[in-house]
Motif scaffolding. Structure first.
Motif, PDB file in Angstrom:
ATOM      1  N   PRO A 128     -10.334  -5.120 -10.987  1.00  0.00           N
ATOM      2  CA  PRO A 128      -9.199  -4.240 -10.661  1.00  0.00           C
ATOM      3  C   PRO A 128      -9.591  -2.871 -10.103  1.00  0.00           C
ATOM      4  O   PRO A 128      -8.849  -2.281  -9.324  1.00  0.00           O
ATOM      5  CB  PRO A 128      -8.476  -4.072 -11.996  1.00  0.00           C
ATOM      6  N   SER A 129     -10.759  -2.369 -10.445  1.00  0.00           N
ATOM      7  CA  SER A 129     -11.163  -1.049  -9.943  1.00  0.00           C
ATOM      8  C   SER A 129     -11.523  -1.076  -8.460  1.00  0.00           C
ATOM      9  O   SER A 129     -11.560  -0.036  -7.808  1.00  0.00           O
ATOM     10  CB  SER A 129     -12.351  -0.525 -10.751  1.00  0.00           C
ATOM     11  N   LYS A 130     -11.760  -2.250  -7.887  1.00  0.00           N
ATOM     12  CA  LYS A 130     -12.155  -2.351  -6.480  1.00  0.00           C
ATOM     13  C   LYS A 130     -11.005  -2.729  -5.564  1.00  0.00           C
ATOM     14  O   LYS A 130     -11.179  -2.823  -4.355  1.00  0.00           O
ATOM     15  CB  LYS A 130     -13.269  -3.383  -6.342  1.00  0.00           C
ATOM     16  N   VAL A 131      -9.817  -2.942  -6.114  1.00  0.00           N
ATOM     17  CA  VAL A 131      -8.671  -3.389  -5.324  1.00  0.00           C
ATOM     18  C   VAL A 131      -8.285  -2.355  -4.270  1.00  0.00           C
ATOM     19  O   VAL A 131      -8.044  -2.700  -3.113  1.00  0.00           O
ATOM     20  CB  VAL A 131      -7.482  -3.733  -6.232  1.00  0.00           C
ATOM     21  N   ASN A 132      -8.208  -1.092  -4.628  1.00  0.00           N
ATOM     22  CA  ASN A 132      -7.806  -0.053  -3.674  1.00  0.00           C
ATOM     23  C   ASN A 132      -8.778   0.044  -2.501  1.00  0.00           C
ATOM     24  O   ASN A 132      -8.361   0.267  -1.365  1.00  0.00           O
ATOM     25  CB  ASN A 132      -7.676   1.302  -4.371  1.00  0.00           C
ATOM     26  N   ASP A 133     -10.073  -0.128  -2.747  1.00  0.00           N
ATOM     27  CA  ASP A 133     -11.065  -0.099  -1.663  1.00  0.00           C
ATOM     28  C   ASP A 133     -10.833  -1.277  -0.715  1.00  0.00           C
ATOM     29  O   ASP A 133     -10.929  -1.129   0.495  1.00  0.00           O
ATOM     30  CB  ASP A 133     -12.479  -0.152  -2.223  1.00  0.00           C
ATOM     31  N   PHE A 134     -10.553  -2.457  -1.277  1.00  0.00           N
ATOM     32  CA  PHE A 134     -10.314  -3.655  -0.466  1.00  0.00           C
ATOM     33  C   PHE A 134      -9.076  -3.467   0.412  1.00  0.00           C
ATOM     34  O   PHE A 134      -9.094  -3.786   1.594  1.00  0.00           O
ATOM     35  CB  PHE A 134     -10.141  -4.862  -1.378  1.00  0.00           C
ATOM     36  N   LEU A 135      -8.015  -2.917  -0.141  1.00  0.00           N
ATOM     37  CA  LEU A 135      -6.782  -2.732   0.620  1.00  0.00           C
ATOM     38  C   LEU A 135      -6.898  -1.615   1.649  1.00  0.00           C
ATOM     39  O   LEU A 135      -6.198  -1.637   2.651  1.00  0.00           O
ATOM     40  CB  LEU A 135      -5.623  -2.467  -0.334  1.00  0.00           C
ATOM     41  N   ALA A 136      -7.769  -0.658   1.424  1.00  0.00           N
ATOM     42  CA  ALA A 136      -7.921   0.459   2.348  1.00  0.00           C
ATOM     43  C   ALA A 136      -8.708   0.080   3.603  1.00  0.00           C
ATOM     44  O   ALA A 136      -8.524   0.690   4.653  1.00  0.00           O
ATOM     45  CB  ALA A 136      -8.602   1.622   1.651  1.00  0.00           C
ATOM     46  N   LYS A 137      -9.552  -0.926   3.506  1.00  0.00           N
ATOM     47  CA  LYS A 137     -10.359  -1.345   4.671  1.00  0.00           C
ATOM     48  C   LYS A 137      -9.483  -1.984   5.716  1.00  0.00           C
ATOM     49  O   LYS A 137      -8.511  -2.652   5.414  1.00  0.00           O
ATOM     50  CB  LYS A 137     -11.432  -2.354   4.247  1.00  0.00           C
TER      51      LYS A 137
END
Length: 50
Positions: free
Chosen positions: A40-49
């Motif tokens: 869950p902590s990496k979701v925002n990075d994935f969506l921002a790319k």
């Protein structure tokens, strides 16, 4: 571009989230959905790319 985090998946000791992102294909111009299960902590990075 639609961005959405769906469902929290919980396995024995790890907590995971499934992220779905809609991206436009540069070749055809059609939209595709990219799904990935991650921490869950990496979701925002994935969506921002892009």
């Amino acid at each position: 571009m639609a961005k959405k985090t769906v469902a929290s998946l919980q396995t024995s000791s790890k907590r995971l989230s499934k992220a779905i992102k809609m991206v436009k294909s540069p070749k055809t111009g059609a939209y595709m959905f990219v799904e990935k299960i991650m921490d869950p902590s990496k979701v925002n990075d994935f969506l921002a790319k892009k």
